[in-house]
Motif scaffolding. Structure first.
Motif, PDB file in Angstrom:
ATOM      1  N   HIS A   1      13.166 -17.600 -49.054  1.00 21.09           N
ATOM      2  CA  HIS A   1      12.710 -17.278 -50.394  1.00 21.09           C
ATOM      3  C   HIS A   1      11.723 -18.334 -50.884  1.00 21.09           C
ATOM      4  CE1 HIS A   1      13.202 -17.414 -54.847  1.00 21.09           C
ATOM      5  NE2 HIS A   1      12.930 -16.136 -54.681  1.00 21.09           N
ATOM      6  N   VAL A   2      10.608 -17.893 -51.459  1.00 18.14           N
ATOM      7  CA  VAL A   2       9.603 -18.814 -51.994  1.00 18.14           C
ATOM      8  C   VAL A   2       9.633 -18.792 -53.520  1.00 18.14           C
ATOM      9  CG1 VAL A   2       7.140 -19.377 -52.104  1.00 18.14           C
ATOM     10  CG2 VAL A   2       8.143 -18.556 -49.959  1.00 18.14           C
ATOM     11  N   LEU A   3       9.500 -17.591 -54.113  1.00 14.50           N
ATOM     12  CA  LEU A   3       9.512 -17.517 -55.565  1.00 14.50           C
ATOM     13  C   LEU A   3       9.807 -16.125 -56.053  1.00 14.50           C
ATOM     14  CD1 LEU A   3       6.685 -16.730 -57.603  1.00 14.50           C
ATOM     15  CD2 LEU A   3       5.789 -17.732 -55.539  1.00 14.50           C
ATOM     16  N   THR A   4      10.272 -16.050 -57.290  1.00 12.22           N
ATOM     17  CA  THR A   4      10.524 -14.790 -57.981  1.00 12.22           C
ATOM     18  C   THR A   4       9.770 -14.829 -59.305  1.00 12.22           C
ATOM     19  OG1 THR A   4      12.743 -14.656 -57.031  1.00 12.22           O
ATOM     20  CG2 THR A   4      12.292 -13.257 -58.935  1.00 12.22           C
ATOM     21  N   VAL A   5       9.050 -13.751 -59.618  1.00 14.75           N
ATOM     22  CA  VAL A   5       8.336 -13.664 -60.895  1.00 14.75           C
ATOM     23  C   VAL A   5       8.638 -12.320 -61.547  1.00 14.75           C
ATOM     24  CG1 VAL A   5       6.443 -15.212 -60.222  1.00 14.75           C
ATOM     25  CG2 VAL A   5       6.239 -12.760 -59.814  1.00 14.75           C
TER      26      VAL A   5
END
Length: 102
Positions: free
Chosen positions: A93-97
């Protein structure tokens, strides 16, 4: 890289690898290489119950779309393995927006 990403109706995501027998007559068999058990895990801490509804693959990564305007980025990361002829990769996982109208 001979992998297939698939999301289910329940919102889970699986990374699959395809293999054939030695004689190319046997049917294609898919093996689960990675089960991304917790897409949108940060959003689900609040009880939102968000799963992946769609995904898009790109070079060394995946993007998932979920409910409530959430989009998540996962990147393929090379892992060490004992058999150096077959590099094993895992998605992290890198990022959630959250995407919203202005």
């Amino acid at each position: 890289d001979d992998c297939l990403a698939a999301c289910t109706a329940e919102g889970l995501v699986f990374i699959l690898g395809a293999a054939r027998g030695d004689d190319d007559v046997e049917p294609l068999v898919f093996k689960v290489l990675q089960n991304l058990r917790a897409p949108f895990r940060d959003a689900n801490k609040d009880g939102a119950n968000v799963g992946a509804h769609c995904l898009r693959c790109f070079n060394d990564g995946l993007v998932f779309g979920g409910s409530h305007g959430l989009v998540e980025l996962w990147k393929k990361q090379q892992l060490d393995c004992t058999d150096q002829t077959h590099a094993v990769g895992a998605f992290v996982h890198v990022l959630t927006v959250r995407v919203a109208e202005l």
